[in-house]
Design an enzyme around this catalytic site. Sequence first.
Site, PDB file in Angstrom:
ATOM      1  N   GLU A  96       0.990  -1.002  -0.075  1.00  0.00           N
ATOM      2  CA  GLU A  96      -0.005  -0.002   0.174  1.00  0.00           C
ATOM      3  C   GLU A  96       0.896   1.289  -0.070  1.00  0.00           C
ATOM      4  OE1 GLU A  96      -2.401   1.593  -0.743  1.00  0.00           O
ATOM      5  OE2 GLU A  96      -3.860   1.829   0.777  1.00  0.00           O
ATOM      6  N   ASP A  97       0.484   2.357  -0.727  1.00  0.00           N
ATOM      7  CA  ASP A  97       1.036   3.589  -0.509  1.00  0.00           C
ATOM      8  C   ASP A  97       1.469   4.225   0.717  1.00  0.00           C
ATOM      9  OD1 ASP A  97      -1.732   4.431  -0.468  1.00  0.00           O
ATOM     10  OD2 ASP A  97      -1.462   5.785  -2.113  1.00  0.00           O
ATOM     11  N   ASP A 100      -2.704   5.784   7.011  1.00  0.00           N
ATOM     12  CA  ASP A 100      -2.987   7.324   7.547  1.00  0.00           C
ATOM     13  C   ASP A 100      -4.013   7.010   8.866  1.00  0.00           C
ATOM     14  OD1 ASP A 100      -3.418  10.082   7.819  1.00  0.00           O
ATOM     15  OD2 ASP A 100      -5.401   9.823   6.471  1.00  0.00           O
ATOM     16  N   PHE A 150       0.064  16.871   3.033  1.00  0.00           N
ATOM     17  CA  PHE A 150      -0.499  16.144   2.012  1.00  0.00           C
ATOM     18  C   PHE A 150       0.578  15.826   0.963  1.00  0.00           C
ATOM     19  CE2 PHE A 150      -3.363  14.595  -1.539  1.00  0.00           C
ATOM     20  CZ  PHE A 150      -4.407  13.954  -0.738  1.00  0.00           C
ATOM     21  N   ARG A 163       0.864  11.679 -10.051  1.00  0.00           N
ATOM     22  CA  ARG A 163       1.532  10.552  -9.891  1.00  0.00           C
ATOM     23  C   ARG A 163       2.827  10.423 -10.548  1.00  0.00           C
ATOM     24  NH1 ARG A 163      -2.552   7.352  -7.951  1.00  0.00           N
ATOM     25  NH2 ARG A 163      -4.685   7.836  -8.400  1.00  0.00           N
TER      26      ARG A 163
HETATM   27  P1  5GP Z   1      -6.640   5.401   5.859  1.00  0.00           P
HETATM   28  O1  5GP Z   1      -7.681   4.552   5.710  1.00  0.00           O
HETATM   29  O2  5GP Z   1      -5.419   4.934   6.584  1.00  0.00           O
HETATM   30  O3  5GP Z   1      -6.956   6.834   6.537  1.00  0.00           O
HETATM   31  O4  5GP Z   1      -6.222   5.892   4.340  1.00  0.00           O
HETATM   32  C1  5GP Z   1      -5.146   5.534   3.647  1.00  0.00           C
HETATM   33  C2  5GP Z   1      -5.226   6.234   2.413  1.00  0.00           C
HETATM   34  O5  5GP Z   1      -5.487   7.531   2.504  1.00  0.00           O
HETATM   35  C3  5GP Z   1      -3.996   6.033   1.493  1.00  0.00           C
HETATM   36  O6  5GP Z   1      -4.290   4.881   0.696  1.00  0.00           O
HETATM   37  C4  5GP Z   1      -4.337   7.365   0.532  1.00  0.00           C
HETATM   38  O7  5GP Z   1      -5.018   6.860  -0.392  1.00  0.00           O
HETATM   39  C5  5GP Z   1      -4.906   8.216   1.462  1.00  0.00           C
HETATM   40  N1  5GP Z   1      -4.008   9.070   2.022  1.00  0.00           N
HETATM   41  C6  5GP Z   1      -3.609   9.420   3.035  1.00  0.00           C
HETATM   42  N2  5GP Z   1      -2.729  10.443   3.351  1.00  0.00           N
HETATM   43  C7  5GP Z   1      -2.500  10.879   2.183  1.00  0.00           C
HETATM   44  C8  5GP Z   1      -1.714  11.832   1.661  1.00  0.00           C
HETATM   45  O8  5GP Z   1      -0.997  12.612   2.318  1.00  0.00           O
HETATM   46  N3  5GP Z   1      -1.658  11.918   0.260  1.00  0.00           N
HETATM   47  C9  5GP Z   1      -2.481  11.255  -0.465  1.00  0.00           C
HETATM   48  N4  5GP Z   1      -2.523  11.478  -1.953  1.00  0.00           N
HETATM   49  N5  5GP Z   1      -3.493  10.334  -0.063  1.00  0.00           N
HETATM   50  C10 5GP Z   1      -3.292  10.312   1.300  1.00  0.00           C
END
Ligand code: 5GP
Length: 173
Positions: A96-97, A100, A150, A163
Amino acid sequence: MDVVKVLYSKEEIAERVGELAGIISRDYQGKELMLVCVLKGAFVFMADLIRCISIPCTVDFVRVSSYGSGKVSSGEIIIKKDIETPVKGKNILIIEDIVDTGLTLSLLSDRLKERKPDSLKVCVFLDKKYRREIEFEADYVGFTLTEEGFVVGYGIDFNEKWRFLPDVCVIEE
Ligand code: 5GP
């Protein structure tokens, strides 16, 4: 939206990805490893990682949505594209990228565990630990972020833009 600063350069990223791949290769030596890339954000990370991994492995892709077109989590996930390979008896490593709040990966892990893999671990490129809303620890982490912001680049978007950037950058309005 403007790119304000480079957080991790492509050189730093390449070095860290190589390190992670080395650890993963050692940990899964002699095992059947399947990488599950979470689309779209992790596609560049996974492409780099897999080419540094030195053991045979297979790949599949999943697409989930938790964020809409903005920056705020919807608090639930929908599997928009499921993996196509059975996971039973395999060692699954979700790629996963960003983690959060932890919600997406926690729910996705639970869904895949229901299908009885031999093991299931998670590898994230970026860990926004300070943003966690539920308890969730990734097994492999590229970089841990300590400051608000972000991020985009290296496959990670904002509204489908950015991207293509080779570095990880922070954007600001
Ligand atoms: P979570 O469910 O952990 O809150 O969300 C994870 C997802 O939130 C990541 O896969 C990503 O898509 C998005 N996300 C969270 N922080 C960022 C950020 O700083 N930049 C981007 N582009 N996406 C984020």
